[in-house]
Design a protein around this motif. Structure first.
Motif, PDB file in Angstrom:
ATOM      1  N   PHE A 131       0.954  -1.179   0.002  1.00 28.66           N
ATOM      2  CA  PHE A 131       0.029   0.019  -0.046  1.00 28.66           C
ATOM      3  C   PHE A 131       0.720   1.274   0.128  1.00 28.66           C
ATOM      4  CE2 PHE A 131      -2.771  -3.442   1.909  1.00 28.66           C
ATOM      5  CZ  PHE A 131      -3.663  -3.471   1.143  1.00 28.66           C
ATOM      6  N   GLY A 132       2.153   1.144   0.002  1.00 31.54           N
ATOM      7  CA  GLY A 132       3.180   2.271  -0.208  1.00 31.54           C
ATOM      8  C   GLY A 132       2.974   3.241   0.871  1.00 31.54           C
ATOM      9  N   LYS A 133       2.817   2.649   2.278  1.00 28.78           N
ATOM     10  CA  LYS A 133       2.706   3.707   3.464  1.00 28.78           C
ATOM     11  C   LYS A 133       4.077   3.421   4.190  1.00 28.78           C
ATOM     12  CE  LYS A 133      -2.119   3.520   4.378  1.00 28.78           C
ATOM     13  NZ  LYS A 133      -3.183   3.774   5.346  1.00 28.78           N
ATOM     14  N   ALA A 134       4.559   4.574   4.704  1.00 31.52           N
ATOM     15  CA  ALA A 134       5.699   4.856   5.391  1.00 31.52           C
ATOM     16  C   ALA A 134       5.607   4.012   6.964  1.00 31.52           C
ATOM     17  CB  ALA A 134       6.082   6.306   5.898  1.00 31.52           C
ATOM     18  N   ALA A 135       5.546   2.591   6.765  1.00 32.28           N
ATOM     19  CA  ALA A 135       5.570   1.807   7.854  1.00 32.28           C
ATOM     20  C   ALA A 135       6.929   0.950   7.874  1.00 32.28           C
ATOM     21  CB  ALA A 135       4.786   0.870   7.770  1.00 32.28           C
ATOM     22  N   PRO A 136       7.639   1.004   9.086  1.00 31.81           N
ATOM     23  CA  PRO A 136       8.552   0.265   9.417  1.00 31.81           C
ATOM     24  C   PRO A 136       8.532  -1.186   9.108  1.00 31.81           C
ATOM     25  CG  PRO A 136       7.982   0.677  11.431  1.00 31.81           C
ATOM     26  CD  PRO A 136       6.993   1.318  10.322  1.00 31.81           C
ATOM     27  N   MET A 137       9.638  -1.971   8.571  1.00 35.79           N
ATOM     28  CA  MET A 137       9.708  -3.453   8.559  1.00 35.79           C
ATOM     29  C   MET A 137      10.910  -3.887   9.168  1.00 35.79           C
ATOM     30  SD  MET A 137       9.002  -2.937   4.496  1.00 35.79           S
ATOM     31  CE  MET A 137       9.504  -4.727   4.053  1.00 35.79           C
ATOM     32  N   VAL A 138      10.589  -4.407  10.540  1.00 38.77           N
ATOM     33  CA  VAL A 138      11.948  -4.814  11.145  1.00 38.77           C
ATOM     34  C   VAL A 138      11.907  -6.167  11.747  1.00 38.77           C
ATOM     35  CG1 VAL A 138      13.308  -4.171  13.492  1.00 38.77           C
ATOM     36  CG2 VAL A 138      11.769  -2.282  12.312  1.00 38.77           C
ATOM     37  N   ASP A 139      12.889  -6.947  10.833  1.00 39.96           N
ATOM     38  CA  ASP A 139      13.041  -8.450  11.307  1.00 39.96           C
ATOM     39  C   ASP A 139      14.405  -8.278  11.995  1.00 39.96           C
ATOM     40  OD1 ASP A 139      14.899  -8.044   9.156  1.00 39.96           O
ATOM     41  OD2 ASP A 139      14.379  -9.452   8.068  1.00 39.96           O
ATOM     42  N   GLY A 140      14.874  -9.641  12.299  1.00 41.69           N
ATOM     43  CA  GLY A 140      16.191  -9.892  12.714  1.00 41.69           C
ATOM     44  C   GLY A 140      17.234  -9.071  12.085  1.00 41.69           C
ATOM     45  N   ASN A 141      17.308  -9.317  11.046  1.00 44.62           N
ATOM     46  CA  ASN A 141      18.378  -8.667  10.164  1.00 44.62           C
ATOM     47  C   ASN A 141      18.326  -7.103  10.299  1.00 44.62           C
ATOM     48  OD1 ASN A 141      19.531 -10.890   8.819  1.00 44.62           O
ATOM     49  ND2 ASN A 141      17.613 -10.959   7.611  1.00 44.62           N
ATOM     50  N   VAL A 142      17.190  -6.454  10.285  1.00 44.32           N
ATOM     51  CA  VAL A 142      17.304  -5.012  10.223  1.00 44.32           C
ATOM     52  C   VAL A 142      17.508  -4.538  11.945  1.00 44.32           C
ATOM     53  CG1 VAL A 142      15.546  -2.991  10.508  1.00 44.32           C
ATOM     54  CG2 VAL A 142      15.505  -4.865   8.476  1.00 44.32           C
ATOM     55  N   LEU A 143      17.100  -5.216  12.690  1.00 43.38           N
ATOM     56  CA  LEU A 143      17.307  -5.135  14.122  1.00 43.38           C
ATOM     57  C   LEU A 143      19.159  -5.068  14.264  1.00 43.38           C
ATOM     58  CD1 LEU A 143      15.078  -7.361  16.233  1.00 43.38           C
ATOM     59  CD2 LEU A 143      15.287  -4.653  16.327  1.00 43.38           C
ATOM     60  N   ARG A 144      19.716  -5.991  13.750  1.00 38.42           N
ATOM     61  CA  ARG A 144      21.194  -6.098  13.660  1.00 38.42           C
ATOM     62  C   ARG A 144      21.730  -4.741  12.778  1.00 38.42           C
ATOM     63  NH1 ARG A 144      21.765 -10.820  12.137  1.00 38.42           N
ATOM     64  NH2 ARG A 144      21.909 -10.349  10.005  1.00 38.42           N
TER      65      ARG A 144
END
Length: 499
Positions: A131-144
């Protein structure tokens, strides 16, 4: 990755709302399935499963209309089977809901609140990618990645304050990326800016963490090392050891690094390895000041730095002065940076895997049908079928004779539950043999399954109905939705049958 496709631009089909809804419905469904499959599973494995899934159920409506057993059978081999059950239940709910009617919501909050099994990460992925919204996508890789970027030495698995801080950082970044778009911006009725940028940004961060900023990072190839605090600290450390030019840090990062540990309550303190045998690859085990004080008498005192500044501004007597100052970062200097970055985030010592043994009873009728049992709807291998099994208690006698007797009693109780209280075996149950043992490892459990084969000599219609509604006869074990470990048990049975 087949689930990565062009963003559905609402402007293109603005004059055809039905077509636009159909496209969004399909994309949201595709992204949702991919994100659930990718949890705890490698991309290479998921690709084939995702392709087969989409070929079998191209739309969420077709998935909702199928049976739970078909869904579990399609999931076979992916593990964590409760994911499949939640997907199926959620699909039915989304299709039956008078507001959604098969289209997943676009907002993170609504997705989390209304769709079972969707947490804030999956919700963020759907909201941003579809939907193109400014939502964060935080998985284990992004946390690192963010832990190293911020120099946040914390536990990203269990420390809620650290996790929330990194999510807040990811949220700010997603919003900044969305606002930075030069074209392709679309204003909804609430004037919210949407574009393909948040989705691409979120996927890029995950990609960076899975390919470069891995547990053992490739800092030399990293495209964002100039903004990485962990890299900057490692570079300073390399410089103090004469492994990098003294002024290289100003080239790579012109802003002076603040001493975050002087004012940050989130970071764990660094702890030096004992003097007699340091190892730069050693795992950091954070210990509180109180714990240090109470243990100081019980073991040799470890050198401990209170702040990063104390670590980097050692006295001249404690440093080795190189014969010449290098003009560029040396391989040893790069290794110093990598070793420092590897400390982020804090590596938590894993709990010991629990060990468990079970008795698996393959009960065969004279017409070559077997008793199978459906597992509970929640918990390990939820809803899957298996041969009747019994968990061996820790106080059980660990002998072949005791295991055989326990298997006979459990198999008899399947046919007549009253025999369990009397510790009697069923007169028509015949013990054939123990077929072997199957070891199987789950993420939290090391399981050993001891497989026993039994036969029932009975008339044609005898035992057609079994006492428990969770038990039934099957003449096609191959098609049943069983876990991979239980299928290993079935392989032992097939060997004996000569199949």
């Amino acid at each position: 990755m087949p689930w990565r496709k062009h963003w559905v631009d609402p402007r293109i089909d603005a004059d055809d709302p039905a077509l636009l809804r159909q496209k969004l419905e399909r994309r949201a469904y595709e992204v949702w399935i991919s994100e659930i499959m990718l949890q705890q599973t490698r991309v290479a494995v998921v690709i084939d499963y995702w392709n087969r899934w989409m070929e079998k159920w191209p739309t969420i409506h077709e998935l909702a209309a199928t049976s739970g057993d078909d869904v579990l059978a399609a999931w076979r081999g992916l593990g964590y089977y409760s994911r499949a059950t939640r997907i199926h239940n959620a699909a039915k709910l989304v299709c039956e809901d008078s507001a959604m009617k098969g289209l997943l919501p676009s907002s993170v909050d609504t997705l989390v609140a209304k769709v079972p099994g969707v947490g804030r990460y999956t919700a963020g992925a759907i909201s941003a990618i579809v939907f193109g919204k400014a939502a964060p996508m935080v998985d284990g890789n992004v946390l690192r990645v963010l832990s190293r970027q911020l120099g946040l030495l914390g536990d990203v698995k269990t420390d809620k304050s650290v996790i929330d801080l990194l999510w807040a950082a990811a949220d700010s970044l997603a919003k900044a990326v969305a606002e930075d778009s030069c074209d392709g911006e679309i204003s909804s009725t609430t004037e919210e800016q949407i574009s393909d940028r948040p989705g691409r940004w979120g996927q890029a961060l995950m990609e960076l963490g899975s390919t470069i900023c891995t547990p053992k990072p490739d800092c030399e190839a990293c495209p964002i090392s100039t903004s990485c605090r962990a890299y900057g600290e490692g570079l300073q450390l390399a410089s103090t050891r004469g492994l990098a030019p003294k002024d290289i840090q100003t080239t790579l990062n012109p802003n002076p690094l603040p001493d975050i540990e002087d004012s940050c309550d989130f970071c764990k303190p660094f702890e030096e390895v004992a003097q007699n045998g340091g190892d730069e690859d050693a795992e950091i085990v954070p210990i509180s000041k109180k714990t240090n004080a109470s243990r100081s008498k019980a073991r040799p005192r470890l050198q401990r730095q209170a702040t990063l500044s104390a670590f980097f501004t050692q006295s001249n007597e404690s440093k080795e002065t190189p014969d010449s100052v290098p003009t560029e970062l040396t391989p040893a200097g790069l290794a110093t940076i990598v070793n420092h970055a590897k400390k982020f985030p804090v590596k938590v010592v894993k709990k010991a895997v629990k060990e468990q043994e079970t008795l698996v009873c393959a009960i065969r009728r004279s017409d070559d049908r077997y008793v199978i049992h459906r597992r509970p709807p929640k918990g390990l291998l939820a809803g899957l079928w298996e041969f009747p099994s019994w968990i061996i208690p820790e106080d059980c006698e660990n002998t072949e004779t005791a295991y055989k007797r326990a298997a006979e009693l459990h198999a008899s109780a399947v046919l007549d539950p009253t025999l369990k209280l009397q510790s009697l075996t069923h007169p028509k149950l015949k013990y054939v043999s123990k077929l072997g043992s199957v070891p199987w490892l789950f993420s939290h459990l090391k399981l050993t399954m001891h497989v026993f084969l039994f036969e029932i000599k009975c008339s044609k219609n005898e035992f057609d109905t079994l006492p428990s509604t969770d038990d039934r006869w099957s003449d096609s074990i191959e098609t049943e939705s069983m876990g991979t470990g239980m299928r290993k048990c079935w392989d032992l049975v097939r060997e004996v049958n000569g199949d």
